[in-house]
Each structure stands twice: as C-alpha cells, then as structure tokens.
Design an enzyme around this catalytic site. Structure first.
Site, mmCIF file in Angstrom:
data_model
loop_
_atom_site.group_PDB
_atom_site.id
_atom_site.type_symbol
_atom_site.label_atom_id
_atom_site.label_comp_id
_atom_site.label_asym_id
_atom_site.label_seq_id
_atom_site.Cartn_x
_atom_site.Cartn_y
_atom_site.Cartn_z
ATOM 1 C CG ASP A 134 -2.493 -0.652 0.570
ATOM 2 O OD1 ASP A 134 -2.851 -1.339 -0.043
ATOM 3 O OD2 ASP A 134 -2.911 -1.041 2.166
ATOM 4 C CG HIS A 178 21.918 -13.952 1.279
ATOM 5 N ND1 HIS A 178 20.772 -13.261 1.020
ATOM 6 C CD2 HIS A 178 21.872 -14.809 0.081
ATOM 7 C CE1 HIS A 178 20.735 -13.646 -0.123
ATOM 8 N NE2 HIS A 178 21.702 -14.252 -0.709
ATOM 9 C CG ASP A 215 33.289 6.492 11.762
ATOM 10 O OD1 ASP A 215 34.418 5.898 11.786
ATOM 11 O OD2 ASP A 215 33.658 7.661 11.337
#
Length: 501
Positions: free
Chosen positions: A167, A401, A408
């Site tokens: 949506d 995967h 930082d």
C-alpha cells in the site's frame, strides 16, 4: 543441435506498454491507519527496523499482504516453489481476490524454471508478473544453454534487487529472496540474512525505484513471453495446488513455532519498535545497467554511493559481505583505511559455508594483502551455533547472506549489494543508507555476535602463514573444505575469474 536452439531463442524487443506507477497513499486502509499519524508526527523523517530473524521476516511479509487494501509490489531475484514460496504466492492470490493490485517483478534466472505457474498467476485480472532480462526460451535445458552461449553478455547481467511494498506505506528491502532458506524454514542450509522494514517517505522512494524497473524495456510481461500459458484455465488448476500447500504450511512445524513465538505475537499486536531518521537515502542502480557498455561509470550507482561513505570512516568500518571479492580498488581503500589506524573489520563466508565456492577463490587472492595491512577478517562457520540460530526443522548448516556495513557507529547500509565485481558492474542492486546511532550500533552488535568463536573463525597471518582460530582450536588450512570445493576455489583464483564473481 545447439546452433538450432540458439537460432530459435532470440529475444524480441518488448512491445510498447503504457507506463504504470505505484498507487498513491490514502487514508482508508489498515496500513494507512497504522502509519499515517505516526508519519505526520515525524515530518521529513522515515522509520527503520533491522529485521534479523528469518521468522520475523516471514511474518512481516505475510501480515502486510493480509493488511494490504490497494497494492502489493514485490521484486525478487529468486522465488522458490517451496513451503514459504508457495505460501507467499497464495497470499498474493488471496490479496488479488480481495481487489488488491499485485505487481510482481522477478529476475528470469530463477523465474524461468517456474514459468507455467508464474504465467498462470498472470491470468488474474489483478495480478501482473513481469520478468527482468528474460530468456526467450521458456523451457528446456538445451535451449537454455544455447541461448546462454549466444547471448552471454546480456543474460549474464541480472536483477538482484529485493523489495516488498504494501500500500505504498510499508516496505521491506534487503538481502532476502523468497524461499525457505531465507526465512529459517529449511531443513538443510539456512541463510544468515538481514532486511530493513521501513515506513515514511523512504517507502515512496522504494516505490519509485520499483516503478523504474517495472517500466524498463528489460521488464517483460508474461503475456509477451508465453501468452499461451496465461489463461484462466491454468489459474484455476493452480488455485487448489496453492491452497493445499498453504494448508500444509499452516500445520507445519515452522508455522506452529511461529504461533508459539512471543516476539512474533508482540509484533503482530503492534509492539514493533522502529528508529526514526532524518538522514537516509534509498539507492538503486539504473535498470539500464543490464544493457550499458562495460565499465560505464553509470553502471555502478550503488557502489558510487557507498565508496565515499566508507572513505569517510574516522574510527571504524565494519563490512558484512557473503561474496567478498574487493578487487584492486576495494583492497586499496580498505588497506589504506587500516594503515591509517582505522579499525577495518570484514565478515564473509568461509570456503565450506559459501554457497558459491568459486567466489571464495576470487576473495582469497586479496585476503593476504588485506591481513598484512591490518584489516581484520572473520569467516563464517557452516554450522549454526544454537537452536535459536537454526531452522525450526533443525537445519544442518548456515551460510552468510547479509549485505551490510556500519561506519563509526553512526551510519549503516543494508541491501542486496555484495562487495564484489558482479554487484558493481553486472547485476542491478539496491539498498538503503541511514544515519542513526541506534541502528548502526545494532548492526555492530550483529557483527559482534556473528564473529564470536561459536559462529566464525578469525583469520590471521603470522610470518607469512595463514591460520584460522575460533578461540578453542587453531587450524593452518581452510577449515573443513572438501577437495571439490578447494578445486573450485583454486580454479577461480588461478584463472582470475574475478569479473564474473
């Protein structure tokens, strides 16, 4: 004979199709009511959540499919016809029956093997499936080989992007394809993977990228590729098969474990913390990347966005890349950072954990100079350390995967992009850069967990000799790798196949 099949398998230009764009947000759907007010209270910001567990990744997709009222846009490199793949296909079909407009864009390297089912789904008036950079031949091994030989330069370039957009309100993007191994549902090897769940204006950026790929001349509707298979009769035959698979899935050990999971139940009830950020960027390669000339600078848009972020690291750069082949330029960047007393850390697959052994051969060419410069490297073990990390079926192994980096403790990237030449120059990729301390630190915690001795070997170079250690034992050769895997890795290294890895 191959010449005959090659002559038959020629991809015609895509017929003219009117441009389509994602449906605009509204205020009358469950996802509108769940997100509109909180979006309005955070103007110019978007919210993000790192989706680590495969179970949560599965449930958020199912829940948003069921909540969707207007549209579902799904983009994937792989969609397996297994437990989770068939379950998701059934959810999309049920959504379409409710009147939801469903668009599915699949790379054809995997879609071709499910051609008939994909074509049948396309017969639904509310579903359209397009395949990206497709093969002209729709079935048969000989025709596939012949077309690969004839059109290798074209078919070697693939769409690696993954998006799930409901949506135009909530999107899930990251590393997961559709298949059991991506959702901790496999009884063999499961992937250690990562997604971003997102709400806010960044979702509209993801939708705009989806539209760009959807309207690309390389995205062919199934009606143009195999019109005879796009029929209501074929859809009617597919419906009971999907319903039966979904019913079996609902009663599977995987589904029972999901229903008993407190964290999943809290998420379904709305207890789903997210982090808001003002600075973020959805980055994606141009879909024309598959037709651009070699080494055209415009082909590397995702890497062009990531390089300056990595170069700007002041204290720490943490990289998670399952296929890690940094090449000369990437090696120069990482070694320069390490020699400048920045903490550069890399997690990748070990040879035994890598599902593409040849990639390890390409990586191993750069491993020694990286270690010499002070880059710290860990290689994931193949076995899940505990039941919590493994499949509900008792998976026998794990493979990395996740594609991510943290800089930082402040900036992070999650996406489909591997640090290798294939992601840079051949495959279309995407991902999201976000500046948020909490999310970046969460990613650092994921890195710490996945690099402890239970999950990974720390690779070291001492007096010119490599070693692998998990804190309990120290090895002087690639751990647990078979002769066949060693040969594949050696072959890729010896013949410098880096450009294809």
């Amino acid at each position: 004979m191959l010449a005959y099949f090659a002559a038959c398998a020629q991809l015609d230009p895509r017929p003219h199709i009117a441009e389509e764009i994602a449906l605009a947000v509204a205020d009358d759907a469950p996802l509108d009511r769940a997100t509109a007010a909180v979006e309005a209270s955070h103007p110019e910001e978007s919210a993000f959540r790192l989706v680590v567990e495969g179970t949560e990744a599965f449930v958020v997709r199912v829940q948003t499919a069921r909540m969707a009222k207007r549209s579902l846009d799904v983009q994937s490199y792989i969609w397996h016809a297994d437990l989770t793949g068939m379950f998701f296909a059934n959810e999309l079909l049920l959504a379409a029956d409710r009147g939801v407009k469903v668009r599915v864009l699949l790379d054809d390297v995997d879609a071709r093997r499910n051609n008939d089912a994909i074509a049948a789904l396309s017969a639904h008036p509310n579903i359209e499936v397009r395949t990206f950079n497709p093969f002209a031949s729709r079935r048969g091994t000989l025709s596939l080989i012949a077309e690969g030989l004839r059109s290798f330069s074209r078919v070697n370039r693939r769409m690696h992007n993954k998006s799930w957009i409901a949506d135009n309100r909530l999107a899930v993007v990251g590393g997961r394809n559709i298949g059991d191994e991506y959702f901790s549902a496999s009884d063999e090897v499961n992937f250690v993977d990562l997604d971003f769940a997102m709400i806010g204006p960044v979702v509209r950026q993801a939708s705009a990228s989806f539209d760009e790929y959807w309207n690309s001349p390389s995205a062919y509707p199934m009606q143009a590729l195999d019109p005879d298979k796009v029929s209501i009769e074929a859809l009617d035959r597919l419906r009971p098969k999907l319903a039966a698979q979904a019913a079996r899935a609902e009663d599977s050990p995987y589904a029972r474990a999901l229903r008993a999971n407190d964290a999943i139940n809290r998420m379904v009830e709305g207890d789903w913390p997210m982090q808001w950020a003002r600075k973020y960027q959805f980055v994606a390669d141009d879909p024309d990347k598959v037709t651009m000339k070699e080494r055209d600078a415009k082909r590397a848009q995702v890497s062009a966005a990531l390089v300056p972020v990595a170069q700007a690291a002041q204290t720490r750069l943490s990289i998670i890349s399952p296929y890690f082949v940094p090449g000369d330029n990437g090696t120069a960047l990482l070694t320069s950072a390490a020699r400048s007393e920045r903490n550069v850390r890399v997690l990748t697959n070990s040879l035994i954990a890598n599902d593409v052994a040849a990639v390890h051969g390409g990586y191993s060419r750069y491993r020694e100079p990286l270690l010499e410069a002070g880059v710290q490297i860990w290689e994931l073990k193949p076995l899940a350390a505990s039941k919590a990390d493994s499949s509900f079926f008792g998976s026998s192994g794990a493979s990395l995967h996740t594609k991510a980096l943290a800089v930082d403790g402040r900036t992070l990237f999650v996406g489909s992009y591997n640090l290798d030449p294939r992601s840079a120059w051949l495959n279309c990729e995407q991902g999201v850069l976000v500046e948020n301390d909490v999310l970046a630190q969460q990613l650092e915690q994921i890195f710490q967990k996945q690099t402890d001795g239970e999950h990974a070997w720390h690779v070291a170079l001492e007096e010119g000799k490599m070693s692998w250690s998990d804190g309990r034992e120290r090895l002087d050769k690639e751990p647990d790798a078979s002769l066949g895997r060693r040969f594949q890795a050696w072959f890729a290294r010896a013949f410098h196949l880096d450009a294809q890895l």
